[in-house]
Motif scaffolding. Sequence first.
Motif, short mmCIF file in Angstrom:
data_model
loop_
_atom_site.label_atom_id
_atom_site.label_comp_id
_atom_site.label_asym_id
_atom_site.label_seq_id
_atom_site.Cartn_x
_atom_site.Cartn_y
_atom_site.Cartn_z
N ILE A 76 -0.58 -2.65 15.91
CA ILE A 76 -0.41 -2.20 14.58
C ILE A 76 0.90 -2.76 13.75
N GLN A 77 1.90 -2.48 14.84
CA GLN A 77 3.38 -2.71 14.08
C GLN A 77 3.33 -4.16 13.86
N LEU A 96 0.88 -6.25 12.84
CA LEU A 96 0.30 -6.50 11.68
C LEU A 96 1.21 -5.89 10.42
N MET A 97 1.70 -4.61 10.54
CA MET A 97 2.53 -4.10 9.58
C MET A 97 3.83 -4.90 9.11
N SER A 98 4.42 -5.68 10.37
CA SER A 98 5.52 -6.36 10.11
C SER A 98 5.14 -7.73 9.88
N ARG A 99 4.17 -8.36 9.72
CA ARG A 99 3.64 -9.55 9.51
C ARG A 99 3.87 -10.62 10.55
N LYS A 100 4.13 -9.89 11.73
CA LYS A 100 4.14 -10.96 12.85
C LYS A 100 2.87 -11.47 13.10
N LEU A 101 1.83 -10.67 12.67
CA LEU A 101 0.42 -11.06 12.85
C LEU A 101 -0.10 -11.06 11.43
N LYS A 102 -0.42 -12.09 10.72
CA LYS A 102 -1.26 -12.24 9.46
C LYS A 102 -2.60 -12.07 9.53
N LEU A 103 -3.04 -11.06 8.75
CA LEU A 103 -4.29 -10.87 8.64
C LEU A 103 -4.84 -11.07 7.24
N MET A 119 -7.75 -5.07 5.15
CA MET A 119 -6.77 -4.28 6.13
C MET A 119 -7.32 -2.92 6.26
#
Lengths: 388, 138
Positions: free
Chosen positions: B96-97, B99-106, B110
């Motif tokens: 989740i971190q 996703l929230m830090s945009r290391k993973l782009k969704l 959301m």
Amino acid sequence: MWFFNSPEVVFGPGALSYLDELPGRRAFIVTDPTLHALGFTERVAGHLRTAGLEVDHFAEVEPEPSLATVYRGAEAIRAFEPDWIVGLGGGSAMDAAKAMWVLYERHDLQVDEISPMVALGLGARARLITIPTTAGTGAEVTWALVLTDTAEGRKLGLGSRETMATLAVVDPELTTRLPARITADTGLDVLVHAVEGYTGSWHNDFSDGLCLKAAQMVFDYLPRAVADGADAEAREKMANAAAIAGLGFGNAMAALAHAMGHALGAVFHQPHGRCVGLYLPYTIEFVVAGGESRYADIAHALRLPADDEATGAATLVEAIRGLMRQIDEPTTVAGMGVSPDDHEAAIERLCDLAEGDTQIVISVRIPARDELAALFRYAYDGRKPEWL
Amino acid sequence: MAYIFPSEEWVAQLRAKINSSAAYASSAKTWEGDFHFIVEPTGTMKEPVKLYLDLWHGQCRDAYLVKAEDDKKPEFIIAGSLETYRRIFDKKLDPIQALMSRKLKLQGNMGKVMRAVKATLDLVNCAASVDTTYPNAA
């Protein structure tokens, strides 16, 4: 990699006068009808006018604000074209102001698109000021916002690190008229923020000290603020504690007591702080039994016996329940007046809601479905299950 | 036996892990939605690699390495570097971190993902339980 976000915080008695020299042209105040009727809007507007700003307001934010309210407020803001938006009130008004700010800046977005995944680019048209009138949610210094989708009957947990206020004005003189019951409910919310911010899996070096300090302040000053609302020192310390805990948990997240408390509040419509506070001791017992926790640090900070983790957690639980009794808060769901039949009928719904709550995964021990149901039942009447 | 991530064999193992996970079956019992997980090029990987997962009511109905000609349009696309996926599977990075830090782009709703955080965590636990090796370490 993680972040620590904070607005500039102006605090202490008379902090509101900081607005007397606010640069800008127009300020738009977002608040609720009760505060407006009590003169809070005019009190803040007076300071803004002293600074030479034109002022308008939207005073229709309801508890658990709806998307429709946010869209309506955003329309009013667009018509006025302010360069400051002021969220004045409890968490509801401040959260609504955050969402209206986004819609004002970004005409292309819908409210439910406010997420950490979307670069919002806020600040081109206006900046946000938050002014709390309770000492609880910490929404003045957090970027998260909670709205209600009335069409689907669910709460929306939204936010982006960009939806953080530029300036938070924490003036305890705005909390002096809070009734004792609301003071107690919101004060417990501060304690849960502090404890869960320190002990959740997202705890970090930047938030730890804030959480410990806030926990100490709640134990030292909440009973005084509840017993005597005119106790200026207690009011000031609790206003500060709420913001300090907000900075702590806002950068580390809350955990299981929040997930369970949100569920209880949604089903039985009890105040947020009362719900999360009630579950805190039960969730501490559950988490510490899993073998990985940090409760002894908090107990130590509170000068409680804390030779080891189990002792620290036990003394902390005892101290929290003692505090709750001292400020006349229920320690069981039965004590809230919920009937056993109604509670039992709602168990599956409570579990569904808690499992769907973002905060549950922050707990260092995440309950399985049957454990979660057992925890809800334990907190209903205080009869501890044998396995715990 | 260790399986190379990302590969057809790895995603087949993940599907088996998901379908034998009681925790995922419970936490994702109402989930309906399919994904492309994109691993961005790095090192010896010159092209992005896509994995397809069709997740439905606590089970994985389909999972495969996406071929170039596949034109399926899943509800969600998650993209990140090999290192980001590795850190998540190694439990060094909270998904989740990420996703929230945009290391993973969704790409996708959301809000729907955030209402299924426990299922997300159980899915990651399934992935973490696959005996995995990585291209640069092979």
